[in-house]
Design a protein around this motif. Structure first.
Motif, mmCIF file in Angstrom:
data_model
loop_
_atom_site.group_PDB
_atom_site.id
_atom_site.type_symbol
_atom_site.label_atom_id
_atom_site.label_comp_id
_atom_site.label_asym_id
_atom_site.label_seq_id
_atom_site.Cartn_x
_atom_site.Cartn_y
_atom_site.Cartn_z
ATOM 1 N N LEU A 66 11.071 20.618 12.603
ATOM 2 C CA LEU A 66 10.678 20.698 14.012
ATOM 3 C C LEU A 66 10.701 19.332 14.689
ATOM 4 C CD1 LEU A 66 7.829 23.340 13.902
ATOM 5 C CD2 LEU A 66 10.057 23.557 15.016
ATOM 6 N N LYS A 67 10.352 18.278 13.948
ATOM 7 C CA LYS A 67 10.409 16.924 14.523
ATOM 8 C C LYS A 67 11.846 16.559 14.885
ATOM 9 C CE LYS A 67 6.095 15.363 13.948
ATOM 10 N NZ LYS A 67 5.302 14.562 14.824
ATOM 11 N N LEU A 68 12.787 16.919 14.004
ATOM 12 C CA LEU A 68 14.197 16.664 14.296
ATOM 13 C C LEU A 68 14.690 17.555 15.441
ATOM 14 C CD1 LEU A 68 15.602 16.297 10.686
ATOM 15 C CD2 LEU A 68 15.242 14.481 12.365
ATOM 16 N N ALA A 69 14.261 18.812 15.436
ATOM 17 C CA ALA A 69 14.646 19.734 16.508
ATOM 18 C C ALA A 69 14.118 19.241 17.850
ATOM 19 C CB ALA A 69 14.127 21.132 16.205
ATOM 20 N N HIS A 70 12.947 18.637 17.845
ATOM 21 C CA HIS A 70 12.372 18.102 19.081
ATOM 22 C C HIS A 70 13.322 17.105 19.732
ATOM 23 C CE1 HIS A 70 9.952 15.024 21.234
ATOM 24 N NE2 HIS A 70 9.434 16.106 21.792
ATOM 25 N N TRP A 93 23.312 25.380 15.540
ATOM 26 C CA TRP A 93 22.869 25.071 14.181
ATOM 27 C C TRP A 93 21.743 24.040 14.159
ATOM 28 C CZ3 TRP A 93 24.321 27.591 9.781
ATOM 29 C CH2 TRP A 93 25.365 28.508 9.925
ATOM 30 N N VAL A 94 20.799 24.202 15.042
ATOM 31 C CA VAL A 94 19.632 23.322 15.060
ATOM 32 C C VAL A 94 18.548 23.957 14.190
ATOM 33 C CG1 VAL A 94 17.850 22.264 16.500
ATOM 34 C CG2 VAL A 94 20.193 22.475 17.369
ATOM 35 N N ALA A 95 18.203 23.266 13.107
ATOM 36 C CA ALA A 95 17.143 23.764 12.220
ATOM 37 C C ALA A 95 15.809 23.563 12.936
ATOM 38 C CB ALA A 95 17.154 22.992 10.908
ATOM 39 N N PRO A 96 14.881 24.413 12.794
ATOM 40 C CA PRO A 96 14.714 25.575 11.929
ATOM 41 C C PRO A 96 15.108 26.890 12.593
ATOM 42 C CG PRO A 96 12.620 25.074 12.900
ATOM 43 C CD PRO A 96 13.610 24.064 13.433
ATOM 44 N N PHE A 97 15.832 26.821 13.711
ATOM 45 C CA PHE A 97 16.170 28.033 14.460
ATOM 46 C C PHE A 97 17.326 28.817 13.832
ATOM 47 C CE2 PHE A 97 14.357 24.905 17.346
ATOM 48 C CZ PHE A 97 13.271 25.610 17.816
ATOM 49 N N VAL A 98 18.162 28.139 13.065
ATOM 50 C CA VAL A 98 19.293 28.784 12.413
ATOM 51 C C VAL A 98 18.818 29.501 11.148
ATOM 52 C CG1 VAL A 98 19.933 26.733 11.102
ATOM 53 C CG2 VAL A 98 21.665 28.427 11.635
ATOM 54 N N LEU A 134 6.047 24.541 18.720
ATOM 55 C CA LEU A 134 6.566 23.224 19.074
ATOM 56 C C LEU A 134 6.487 23.067 20.581
ATOM 57 C CD1 LEU A 134 8.172 20.566 18.618
ATOM 58 C CD2 LEU A 134 10.259 21.939 18.775
ATOM 59 N N ASP A 135 5.805 22.026 21.014
ATOM 60 C CA ASP A 135 5.760 21.666 22.427
ATOM 61 C C ASP A 135 6.734 20.510 22.618
ATOM 62 O OD1 ASP A 135 5.246 21.014 25.032
ATOM 63 O OD2 ASP A 135 3.113 20.634 24.770
ATOM 64 N N LYS A 142 4.656 17.711 19.835
ATOM 65 C CA LYS A 142 3.349 18.266 19.498
ATOM 66 C C LYS A 142 3.616 19.561 18.749
ATOM 67 C CE LYS A 142 0.605 16.586 23.375
ATOM 68 N NZ LYS A 142 -0.213 17.014 24.526
ATOM 69 N N VAL A 143 3.129 19.615 17.517
ATOM 70 C CA VAL A 143 3.333 20.804 16.691
ATOM 71 C C VAL A 143 1.972 21.377 16.327
ATOM 72 C CG1 VAL A 143 4.343 21.711 14.573
ATOM 73 C CG2 VAL A 143 5.484 19.841 15.781
#
Length: 183
Positions: A66-70, A93-98, A134-135, A142-143
């Motif tokens: 989530l930090k990387l996705a942010h 392909w943005v983790a964790p959505f994939v 995830l905000d 902010k998680v």
């Protein structure tokens, strides 16, 4: 012929001065060292916060994603001036959505977008990470996590999250450095 006897210079005087100077520096350093120590500030977390060191390994794995996705979401928002949808994030392909091996291992979260920059993931089974929010609207991610019963939220704001049992994941090291700058 005049003969004068000259004593060889062994450097004993200079050696004594160098040794005395080194000893003086060491003594001065030892005497002043206690006055130059950093102060440890005890960090107390609020009831709605949880330290990153206290979360489970599966939650920690999802938190890292989530930090990387942010960062990706913030970049996409800066380019498009609109928050990317969960479908778009999955297609990119943005983790964790994939839905990949990590997605299976972390609990097969079903991701939904709630408002501007808010993404909530509800686990489909209890073998992985808890529910996460995830905000991405803030500059720093902010998680929020809820390990108990994943709740569907009608209104996503800090007060509702606190009341529903969600906890904000914080790094206590970051909190202590913030406290050091405010005194």
């Amino acid at each position: 012929m005049i003969v004068q006897r000259v004593q060889p210079n062994t450097g004993a005087k200079e050696g004594k001065w160098v040794a005395a100077t080194i000893c003086a520096i060491l003594l001065l350093s030892a005497a002043t060292l206690p006055f130059h120590q950093s102060r440890n500030h005890e960090v107390t977390l609020e009831t709605h916060q949880i330290s990153i060191s206290d979360i489970t390994q599966s939650n920690l794995s999802l938190l890292a994603e989530l930090k990387l996705a942010h960062e990706e979401i913030r970049d996409l928002y800066a380019e498009e001036q609109s928050w990317p949808s969960v479908t778009y994030l999955r297609e990119e392909w943005v983790a964790p959505f994939v839905e990949d091996q990590s997605w299976h291992r972390n609990g097969q979260h079903h991701w939904e977008q709630h408002g501007n920059g808010l993404y909530i993931g509800l686990p489909q089974h209890n073998n992985g990470a808890g529910a996460m929010l995830l905000d991405a609207s803030a500059t720093l991610a902010k998680v929020w996590v809820n390990d108990h019963s994943p709740l569907s939220l009608d209104q996503v704001d800090e007060t509702s999250l606190k009341r529903s049992g969600w906890r904000l994941i914080v790094n206590s090291k970051d909190l202590s450095s913030e406290n050091e700058h405010h005194w």
